[in-house]
Design an enzyme around this catalytic site. Structure first.
Site, PDB file in Angstrom:
ATOM      1  N   THR A 263      -4.778  13.782   5.523  1.00  0.00           N
ATOM      2  CA  THR A 263      -3.770  13.662   5.710  1.00  0.00           C
ATOM      3  C   THR A 263      -3.332  14.935   6.527  1.00  0.00           C
ATOM      4  O   THR A 263      -2.288  14.733   7.768  1.00  0.00           O
ATOM      5  CB  THR A 263      -1.904  13.149   4.146  1.00  0.00           C
ATOM      6  OG1 THR A 263      -2.467  12.906   3.684  1.00  0.00           O
ATOM      7  CG2 THR A 263      -1.272  13.678   4.963  1.00  0.00           C
TER       8      THR A 263
ATOM      9  N   SER B  86      -6.918   6.168   4.046  1.00  0.00           N
ATOM     10  CA  SER B  86      -7.310   4.914   2.517  1.00  0.00           C
ATOM     11  C   SER B  86      -7.366   3.525   2.922  1.00  0.00           C
ATOM     12  O   SER B  86      -8.232   2.903   2.191  1.00  0.00           O
ATOM     13  CB  SER B  86      -5.611   4.557   1.589  1.00  0.00           C
ATOM     14  OG  SER B  86      -5.515   5.707   1.127  1.00  0.00           O
TER      15      SER B  86
ATOM     16  N   LYS C 284       0.873  -1.350   0.227  1.00  0.00           N
ATOM     17  CA  LYS C 284       0.548   0.211  -0.325  1.00  0.00           C
ATOM     18  C   LYS C 284       0.699   0.903   0.138  1.00  0.00           C
ATOM     19  O   LYS C 284       1.751   0.961   0.950  1.00  0.00           O
ATOM     20  CB  LYS C 284      -0.665  -0.238   1.350  1.00  0.00           C
ATOM     21  CG  LYS C 284      -2.018   1.118   1.290  1.00  0.00           C
ATOM     22  CD  LYS C 284      -2.984   0.328   0.402  1.00  0.00           C
ATOM     23  CE  LYS C 284      -3.786   1.711   0.194  1.00  0.00           C
ATOM     24  NZ  LYS C 284      -3.415   2.685  -0.875  1.00  0.00           N
TER      25      LYS C 284
ATOM     26  N   LYS D  73       5.295   1.790  -3.544  1.00  0.00           N
ATOM     27  CA  LYS D  73       5.134   2.976  -3.368  1.00  0.00           C
ATOM     28  C   LYS D  73       5.241   2.985  -4.814  1.00  0.00           C
ATOM     29  O   LYS D  73       6.689   1.772  -5.904  1.00  0.00           O
ATOM     30  CB  LYS D  73       7.201   3.998  -2.575  1.00  0.00           C
ATOM     31  CG  LYS D  73       6.158   5.407  -2.972  1.00  0.00           C
ATOM     32  CD  LYS D  73       5.503   5.859  -1.819  1.00  0.00           C
ATOM     33  CE  LYS D  73       4.884   7.219  -1.854  1.00  0.00           C
ATOM     34  NZ  LYS D  73       3.977   7.454  -0.967  1.00  0.00           N
TER      35      LYS D  73
ATOM     36  N   GLN E  36       7.543   3.862   3.857  1.00  0.00           N
ATOM     37  CA  GLN E  36       5.606   3.103   4.029  1.00  0.00           C
ATOM     38  C   GLN E  36       5.030   2.117   4.670  1.00  0.00           C
ATOM     39  O   GLN E  36       4.555   2.002   5.664  1.00  0.00           O
ATOM     40  CB  GLN E  36       5.434   3.505   2.386  1.00  0.00           C
ATOM     41  CG  GLN E  36       4.013   3.553   2.285  1.00  0.00           C
ATOM     42  CD  GLN E  36       3.503   4.245   2.097  1.00  0.00           C
ATOM     43  OE1 GLN E  36       3.729   5.602   1.283  1.00  0.00           O
ATOM     44  NE2 GLN E  36       2.141   4.631   3.073  1.00  0.00           N
TER      45      GLN E  36
ATOM     46  N   GLY F 241      -3.176   8.278  -4.203  1.00  0.00           N
ATOM     47  CA  GLY F 241      -2.249   9.339  -5.246  1.00  0.00           C
ATOM     48  C   GLY F 241      -1.296   9.465  -3.905  1.00  0.00           C
ATOM     49  O   GLY F 241      -0.399   9.464  -2.573  1.00  0.00           O
ATOM     50  N   ASP F 242      -0.073  10.908  -4.178  1.00  0.00           N
ATOM     51  CA  ASP F 242       1.272  11.115  -3.991  1.00  0.00           C
ATOM     52  C   ASP F 242       0.805  12.297  -4.465  1.00  0.00           C
ATOM     53  O   ASP F 242       0.180  12.757  -4.929  1.00  0.00           O
ATOM     54  CB  ASP F 242       2.255  10.456  -3.721  1.00  0.00           C
ATOM     55  CG  ASP F 242       3.981  10.998  -3.076  1.00  0.00           C
ATOM     56  OD1 ASP F 242       3.030  10.570  -1.280  1.00  0.00           O
ATOM     57  OD2 ASP F 242       4.536  11.089  -2.996  1.00  0.00           O
TER      58      ASP F 242
ATOM     59  N   ASN G 282      -2.151  19.166  -1.492  1.00  0.00           N
ATOM     60  CA  ASN G 282      -3.642  18.379  -0.797  1.00  0.00           C
ATOM     61  C   ASN G 282      -2.985  17.864   0.691  1.00  0.00           C
ATOM     62  O   ASN G 282      -4.172  18.445   1.834  1.00  0.00           O
ATOM     63  CB  ASN G 282      -3.928  17.301  -1.041  1.00  0.00           C
ATOM     64  CG  ASN G 282      -4.798  16.197  -0.336  1.00  0.00           C
ATOM     65  OD1 ASN G 282      -3.941  15.915   0.542  1.00  0.00           O
ATOM     66  ND2 ASN G 282      -6.306  15.920  -0.961  1.00  0.00           N
TER      67      ASN G 282
ATOM     68  N   LYS H 293       5.576   3.039   8.194  1.00  0.00           N
ATOM     69  CA  LYS H 293       4.101   4.200   8.146  1.00  0.00           C
ATOM     70  C   LYS H 293       3.260   2.900   8.733  1.00  0.00           C
ATOM     71  O   LYS H 293       1.829   3.058   9.432  1.00  0.00           O
ATOM     72  CB  LYS H 293       3.967   5.345   6.747  1.00  0.00           C
ATOM     73  CG  LYS H 293       2.896   6.178   8.088  1.00  0.00           C
ATOM     74  CD  LYS H 293       3.122   6.841   6.723  1.00  0.00           C
ATOM     75  CE  LYS H 293       3.615   7.412   5.487  1.00  0.00           C
ATOM     76  NZ  LYS H 293       3.377   8.485   4.782  1.00  0.00           N
TER      77      LYS H 293
HETATM   78  N1  GLU Z   1       1.034   9.000  -0.277  1.00  0.00           N
HETATM   79  C1  GLU Z   1       1.216   8.886   1.247  1.00  0.00           C
HETATM   80  C2  GLU Z   1       1.371   8.656   1.840  1.00  0.00           C
HETATM   81  O1  GLU Z   1       3.059   9.136   1.302  1.00  0.00           O
HETATM   82  C3  GLU Z   1      -0.978   8.342   0.901  1.00  0.00           C
HETATM   83  C4  GLU Z   1      -0.242   6.372   0.643  1.00  0.00           C
HETATM   84  C5  GLU Z   1      -2.022   5.910   0.807  1.00  0.00           C
HETATM   85  O2  GLU Z   1      -2.667   6.188   0.955  1.00  0.00           O
HETATM   86  O3  GLU Z   1      -1.568   4.415   0.082  1.00  0.00           O
HETATM   87  O4  GLU Z   1       1.364   7.595   2.804  1.00  0.00           O
END
Ligand code: GLU
Length: 444
Positions: free
Chosen positions: A209, A376, A90, A126, A111, A165-166, A240, A114
């Site tokens: 976020t 998410s 994810k 990612k 990630q 998204g990112d 965002n 996190k």
């Molecule tokens: N891009 C966001 C992050 O850095 C969200 C990633 C997601 O929702 O999968 O955590």
């Protein structure tokens, strides 16, 4: 040499031209030393850290697309499936000219820990491309997204890997990507998050976020008897994360006086007008000069400068390594109380250490910006049960998750005698769950 140092130097040698990846690995491994030392023999035998710094799978592909003049362009696409110990991969898709394999690897690595901190069943991944969305027409964005997904669709799925998204990937891009996935695979499933509300998106995902960052900060200050009411805040970025950080900070009684984009920054002593900011950035996709032109109290400055403003709380919400040692020094000199990261790794290691040494409360992004990916995961739950929750329900859950993350991080730091060091706390708490799951699943 200790096991941790051995692995750090191996990573440095093997990934010599990926400085951001080395930085992210070094920060995590440095702070989990006490945990690793307690089980050094077992971890070394199982090559646990070597497996943690090597992505499970790295996909790199050609993305050809045709512009409005009929010219063909070729970009490079990436998806790094870093670790699936605790759930399907994810993580977002970044579209920015600075994207390369090292950037995607650092983001994927971050990630993993996190996502672990959210307490939800999501592994880490990612993706992205060096495609530059700036100045492209909708038609060109669609052409790129369709081409990108034509290759990506064979590697992802609702139970395998769920991108989102990112930077450079928002609601419009997610829509085009989702449409192309469905068309090729002929499955209507929650393969992406951050979807529009008419086709499986979750309420509050857009805000998550930024809102989550403020819920984290609120809890972090609350446990010291400090409130957000009346605090002066600087925010960097105008995407965002920044927009909804500004919105929530002001709802909680603080005054946000800055935002920035890649060209310049705004100082608005009256407090950022968030509706105007949304109009400029979300609807017109314009520069911040447009904000200044419509707001008499705002001053526009070219270049960098957000961190020179005297504030109580600084929220870096733009991109990696945007808050450097010289910025940290200015913040400390101006008496900043707390710095909380909304972006991924926006503070350099030297700046982080300087802030911590000078008594600034510091919240690392992998804890404080986890609200986006956590929501998410809530979107994935809603897609699985084919139901939609109300805004209030999702927002309440998000708040509960952020408060929990803070408490776990705080507890982990205390357990290892590093009270108040949330960098160490986040890395330790994130690592422990992933390590335990990997250990249980054997050598893989
Ligand atoms: N891009 C966001 C992050 O850095 C969200 C990633 C997601 O929702 O999968 O955590």
């Amino acid at each position: 040499m200790s096991y941790v140092d051995e692995v750090i130097s191996m990573v440095e040698k093997k990934n010599a031209n990926e400085p951001e990846f080395i930085q992210a690995v070094r920060e995590v491994l440095d702070s989990i030393r006490p945990v690793v030392e307690a089980k050094e023999e077992q971890y070394r035998r199982d090559a646990l850290l070597e497996r943690m710094v090597e992505p499970e799978r790295q996909i790199k592909f050609r993305v050809p697309w045709i512009d409005d003049e009929g010219q063909v362009h070729v970009n490079t696409g990436y998806r790094i499936q870093f670790n699936s110990a605790i759930g399907p991969y994810k993580g977002g898709i970044r579209l920015h000219p600075s994207v390369n394999i090292g950037i995607i690897k650092f983001l994927g690595f971050e990630q993993v820990y996190k996502n672990s901190l959210t307490g939800l069943p999501i592994g880490g991944g990612k993706g992205g491309s060096d495609f530059d969305p700036k100045g492209k027409s909708d038609r060109e964005i669609m052409a790129f997204c369709q081409s990108f997904m034509t290759e990506l669709c064979r590697h992802i799925g609702a139970d395998t890997d769920v991108p989102a998204g990112d930077i450079g990937t928002g609601a419009r891009e997610i829509g085009y990507l989702f449409g192309q996935y469905k068309r090729i695979r002929n499955v209507y499933e929650g393969v992406l998050t951050g979807k529009g509300l008419t086709y499986g998106g979750s309420l509050a995902r857009t805000e998550a976020t930024g809102y989550g960052l403020l819920y984290f900060v609120e809890e972090m200050l609350r446990c010291r008897g400090i409130g957000l009411e009346g605090k002066i805040v600087s925010v960097s970025g105008a995407g965002n994360v920044a927009i909804y950080a500004v919105e929530k900070a002001q709802q909680l009684g603080a005054k946000v006086v800055t935002v920035s984009d890649s060209n310049g920054w705004i100082y608005d002593p009256e407090g950022i007008d968030v509706e105007l900011l949304k109009e400029v950035k979300e609807r017109k996709r314009a520069r911040l000069t447009e904000y200044a032109a419509n707001r008499p109290s705002a001053q526009y400055h070219e270049g960098r400068g957000v961190w020179s403003v005297r504030v109580d709380i600084a929220l870096p919400c733009a991109t990696q390594n945007e808050l450097r040692l010289e910025d940290a020094k200015m913040l400390v000199e101006n008496g900043v109380l707390a710095v909380a990261e909304g972006a991924n790794m926006p503070t350099t290691i030297e700046a982080t250490e300087y802030l911590q040494k000078n008594g600034v409360i510091f919240a690392p992004g992998k804890a404080s910006n986890a609200g986006g990916v956590a929501t998410s995961a809530l979107e994935m739950s809603q897609n699985s049960e084919r139901l939609s929750w109300t805004f209030e329900e999702v927002d309440q859950k998000l708040k509960g998750i952020m408060v929990n993350i803070f408490r776990n991080v705080d507890r982990a730091a205390k357990r290892y005698g590093m009270e108040g060091n949330y960098v160490a706390g986040a890395n330790i708490a994130g690592f422990e769950k992933v390590a335990d799951a990997m250990n249980a699943q054997g050598i893989c």
